[in-house]
Design a protein around this motif. Sequence first.
Motif, PDB file in Angstrom:
ATOM      1  N   SER A  59       0.819  -1.214   0.000  1.00 53.60           N
ATOM      2  CA  SER A  59       0.000   0.000   0.000  1.00 53.60           C
ATOM      3  C   SER A  59       0.852   1.262   0.000  1.00 53.60           C
ATOM      4  O   SER A  59       0.478   2.287  -0.588  1.00 53.60           O
ATOM      5  CB  SER A  59      -0.916   0.019   1.228  1.00 53.60           C
ATOM      6  OG  SER A  59      -1.933  -0.953   1.120  1.00 53.60           O
ATOM      7  N   LEU A  60       1.997   1.201   0.656  1.00 51.62           N
ATOM      8  CA  LEU A  60       2.827   2.397   0.797  1.00 51.62           C
ATOM      9  C   LEU A  60       3.791   2.607  -0.364  1.00 51.62           C
ATOM     10  O   LEU A  60       4.499   3.618  -0.408  1.00 51.62           O
ATOM     11  CB  LEU A  60       3.577   2.350   2.125  1.00 51.62           C
ATOM     12  CG  LEU A  60       2.645   2.497   3.344  1.00 51.62           C
ATOM     13  CD1 LEU A  60       3.411   2.334   4.642  1.00 51.62           C
ATOM     14  CD2 LEU A  60       1.918   3.840   3.322  1.00 51.62           C
ATOM     15  N   LEU A  61       3.783   1.700  -1.327  1.00 55.98           N
ATOM     16  CA  LEU A  61       4.608   1.909  -2.525  1.00 55.98           C
ATOM     17  C   LEU A  61       4.186   3.176  -3.278  1.00 55.98           C
ATOM     18  O   LEU A  61       5.005   3.812  -3.934  1.00 55.98           O
ATOM     19  CB  LEU A  61       4.497   0.702  -3.470  1.00 55.98           C
ATOM     20  CG  LEU A  61       5.244  -0.568  -3.072  1.00 55.98           C
ATOM     21  CD1 LEU A  61       4.898  -1.694  -4.041  1.00 55.98           C
ATOM     22  CD2 LEU A  61       6.746  -0.332  -3.054  1.00 55.98           C
ATOM     23  N   ALA A  83      -5.869   2.806   1.409  1.00 55.16           N
ATOM     24  CA  ALA A  83      -6.346   4.037   2.056  1.00 55.16           C
ATOM     25  C   ALA A  83      -5.810   4.234   3.477  1.00 55.16           C
ATOM     26  O   ALA A  83      -5.282   5.297   3.817  1.00 55.16           O
ATOM     27  CB  ALA A  83      -7.883   4.046   2.073  1.00 55.16           C
ATOM     28  N   MET A  84      -5.952   3.222   4.330  1.00 49.10           N
ATOM     29  CA  MET A  84      -5.556   3.377   5.730  1.00 49.10           C
ATOM     30  C   MET A  84      -4.044   3.523   5.901  1.00 49.10           C
ATOM     31  O   MET A  84      -3.584   4.438   6.603  1.00 49.10           O
ATOM     32  CB  MET A  84      -6.101   2.226   6.560  1.00 49.10           C
ATOM     33  CG  MET A  84      -7.572   2.361   6.895  1.00 49.10           C
ATOM     34  SD  MET A  84      -7.904   3.618   8.165  1.00 49.10           S
ATOM     35  CE  MET A  84      -7.569   2.678   9.649  1.00 49.10           C
ATOM     36  N   ILE A 117      -7.275   8.012  13.864  1.00 46.00           N
ATOM     37  CA  ILE A 117      -6.841   8.502  12.544  1.00 46.00           C
ATOM     38  C   ILE A 117      -7.908   9.463  12.024  1.00 46.00           C
ATOM     39  O   ILE A 117      -9.013   9.049  11.672  1.00 46.00           O
ATOM     40  CB  ILE A 117      -6.644   7.328  11.563  1.00 46.00           C
ATOM     41  CG1 ILE A 117      -5.637   6.332  12.142  1.00 46.00           C
ATOM     42  CG2 ILE A 117      -6.147   7.836  10.212  1.00 46.00           C
ATOM     43  CD1 ILE A 117      -5.645   4.997  11.450  1.00 46.00           C
ATOM     44  N   LYS A 118      -7.576  10.731  11.982  1.00 44.19           N
ATOM     45  CA  LYS A 118      -8.575  11.760  11.686  1.00 44.19           C
ATOM     46  C   LYS A 118      -8.590  12.205  10.221  1.00 44.19           C
ATOM     47  O   LYS A 118      -9.488  12.943   9.814  1.00 44.19           O
ATOM     48  CB  LYS A 118      -8.341  12.970  12.592  1.00 44.19           C
ATOM     49  CG  LYS A 118      -8.415  12.622  14.082  1.00 44.19           C
ATOM     50  CD  LYS A 118      -8.313  13.847  14.952  1.00 44.19           C
ATOM     51  CE  LYS A 118      -8.242  13.496  16.428  1.00 44.19           C
ATOM     52  NZ  LYS A 118      -9.389  12.692  16.884  1.00 44.19           N
ATOM     53  N   ASN A 119      -7.602  11.789   9.443  1.00 48.39           N
ATOM     54  CA  ASN A 119      -7.512  12.267   8.059  1.00 48.39           C
ATOM     55  C   ASN A 119      -8.031  11.255   7.047  1.00 48.39           C
ATOM     56  O   ASN A 119      -7.563  11.172   5.917  1.00 48.39           O
ATOM     57  CB  ASN A 119      -6.074  12.667   7.714  1.00 48.39           C
ATOM     58  CG  ASN A 119      -5.086  11.507   7.848  1.00 48.39           C
ATOM     59  OD1 ASN A 119      -5.274  10.626   8.682  1.00 48.39           O
ATOM     60  ND2 ASN A 119      -4.028  11.519   7.050  1.00 48.39           N
ATOM     61  N   ILE A 120      -9.019  10.453   7.477  1.00 50.73           N
ATOM     62  CA  ILE A 120      -9.655   9.516   6.555  1.00 50.73           C
ATOM     63  C   ILE A 120     -11.152   9.498   6.811  1.00 50.73           C
ATOM     64  O   ILE A 120     -11.610   9.609   7.953  1.00 50.73           O
ATOM     65  CB  ILE A 120      -9.061   8.093   6.695  1.00 50.73           C
ATOM     66  CG1 ILE A 120      -9.602   7.166   5.592  1.00 50.73           C
ATOM     67  CG2 ILE A 120      -9.302   7.510   8.078  1.00 50.73           C
ATOM     68  CD1 ILE A 120      -8.854   5.845   5.480  1.00 50.73           C
ATOM     69  N   LYS A 121     -11.919   9.410   5.732  1.00 53.64           N
ATOM     70  CA  LYS A 121     -13.373   9.235   5.836  1.00 53.64           C
ATOM     71  C   LYS A 121     -13.784   8.185   4.825  1.00 53.64           C
ATOM     72  O   LYS A 121     -12.995   7.795   3.950  1.00 53.64           O
ATOM     73  CB  LYS A 121     -14.103  10.554   5.596  1.00 53.64           C
ATOM     74  CG  LYS A 121     -13.748  11.289   4.335  1.00 53.64           C
ATOM     75  CD  LYS A 121     -14.399  12.665   4.337  1.00 53.64           C
ATOM     76  CE  LYS A 121     -13.924  13.502   3.159  1.00 53.64           C
ATOM     77  NZ  LYS A 121     -14.529  14.857   3.178  1.00 53.64           N
TER      78      LYS A 121
END
Length: 230
Positions: A59-61, A83-84, A117-121
């Motif tokens: 995911s982090l690639l 996403a996460m 984690i506040k920067n995801i919806k």
Amino acid sequence: MQNTEALKNYLSQIGCELADEKIACLLSFCDRVLEANKSFNLTAITDYTDFLIKHVTDSLLGASEIPQNALVCDIGSGAGFPAMPLAIARDDITVTALDSTAKKMTFVAESARSLGIKNIKTVAGRAEDQKKLFCSFDVVTARAVSSLPILLELAMPLLKVGGLAVFYKTDESELAGVSNALKTLKAEHIGTKLTALPNGDKRAILTFKKLAPTPPQYPRQYGTIKKKPL
């Protein structure tokens, strides 16, 4: 501690260095996914080492391809990958996880709240139906979702003009079949990051840019997109 060092090592191999608290948060999310997976299907990968490599590290690639402070939409987000991990690793970005399975989006939302984690919806629904979100994002990501022509038709309407689509693929082979989709959707391929996971699996991060407004007849309904891809 063993898992902490293992994940740090895997991420270091792809050039991603994270603070200890972010590593801990990623591991906590892994634990939540694997625990929830016992009750309902979130992932076919249940071996912990494989999970850290094939979900988290993978995911982090794409993290390095996302501009600072970007508004990101991850389509087909499933259990929250990428996403996460992207939201955890990149405090500066805001991520919208989008998936048609409401149960999975509920899980991601609850996990984000639990982990702070506040920067995801999250949004439960199909990408082509999210007209209120069209032209809203700087970046759209997709991992293990569909073929490139289909992904491009789903992603481009969500992007602002000048925005980027960052797609996770095994290699570049699908690029040979996207010239019509790019021309039709007013987009171009601007870069490929060829790399590999710590276990040796090949990966290609393909980046596309939206050059002009998407023609109003797109995206079509998903059945049509799938049956007659551009």
